[in-house]
Design a protein around this motif. Structure first.
Motif, PDB file in Angstrom:
ATOM      1  N   UNK A  55       0.860  -1.187   0.000  1.00  0.00           N
ATOM      2  CA  UNK A  55       0.000   0.000   0.000  1.00  0.00           C
ATOM      3  C   UNK A  55       0.895   1.235   0.000  1.00  0.00           C
ATOM      4  N   UNK A  56       0.602   2.177  -0.918  1.00  0.00           N
ATOM      5  CA  UNK A  56       1.448   3.375  -1.004  1.00  0.00           C
ATOM      6  C   UNK A  56       1.095   4.429   0.034  1.00  0.00           C
ATOM      7  N   UNK A  80       6.158   0.746   6.686  1.00  0.00           N
ATOM      8  CA  UNK A  80       7.440   0.854   5.985  1.00  0.00           C
ATOM      9  C   UNK A  80       8.028   2.254   6.116  1.00  0.00           C
ATOM     10  N   UNK A  81       9.338   2.298   6.229  1.00  0.00           N
ATOM     11  CA  UNK A  81      10.042   3.569   6.181  1.00  0.00           C
ATOM     12  C   UNK A  81      10.052   4.054   4.732  1.00  0.00           C
ATOM     13  N   UNK A  82      10.186   5.357   4.509  1.00  0.00           N
ATOM     14  CA  UNK A  82      10.209   5.862   3.129  1.00  0.00           C
ATOM     15  C   UNK A  82      11.259   5.169   2.251  1.00  0.00           C
ATOM     16  N   UNK A  83      12.432   4.847   2.788  1.00  0.00           N
ATOM     17  CA  UNK A  83      13.457   4.197   1.973  1.00  0.00           C
ATOM     18  C   UNK A  83      13.019   2.795   1.544  1.00  0.00           C
ATOM     19  N   UNK A  84      12.261   2.088   2.394  1.00  0.00           N
ATOM     20  CA  UNK A  84      11.759   0.763   2.022  1.00  0.00           C
ATOM     21  C   UNK A  84      10.663   0.879   0.961  1.00  0.00           C
ATOM     22  N   UNK A  85       9.767   1.859   1.126  1.00  0.00           N
ATOM     23  CA  UNK A  85       8.702   2.061   0.148  1.00  0.00           C
ATOM     24  C   UNK A  85       9.297   2.408  -1.211  1.00  0.00           C
TER      25      UNK A  85
END
Length: 105
Positions: A55-56, A80-85
């Motif tokens: 999910x974004x 999720x952290x932004x880097x993982x997303x």
């Protein structure tokens, strides 16, 4: 050793060949996802498995189905952290997400 590898390869191909009709059958997605996970687990010889959707907004993984986990909530949600997303959105293939080791005090 080669005979065992060949047998495992045959079982994997057989299990994955059954996946096509499962994916195209007319049924609810929840049932399709359970069957798909079972086929992949059988092919991999896995005892536990889970299928997640990305999910974004908000950025997280949400489990669709799981098998073999005694303590996994239904649904399991992994923020999720932004880097993982970003890594998932840019992925061209599978990505293995790992957690740091759990420390017990």
């Amino acid at each position: 050793m080669e005979t065992n590898n060949f047998r495992r390869l045959l079982r994997t191909v057989e299990a994955l060949s059954d996946l096509g009709p499962e994916l195209t059958a007319e049924r609810e997605f929840s049932e399709t996802s359970r069957r798909m996970l079972s086929a992949v687990m059988e092919a991999a010889g896995a005892r536990e498995g889970a299928l997640f959707v990305f999910n974004e907004k908000p950025t997280m993984l949400t489990s669709v189905t799981s098998e073999g986990f005694a303590m996994l909530p239904d649904p399991a949600i992994i923020p999720l952290l932004p880097k993982h997303a970003h890594a998932l959105a840019a992925a061209r293939g599978p990505i293995v997400l790992t957690l740091p080791p759990i420390r017990y005090f």
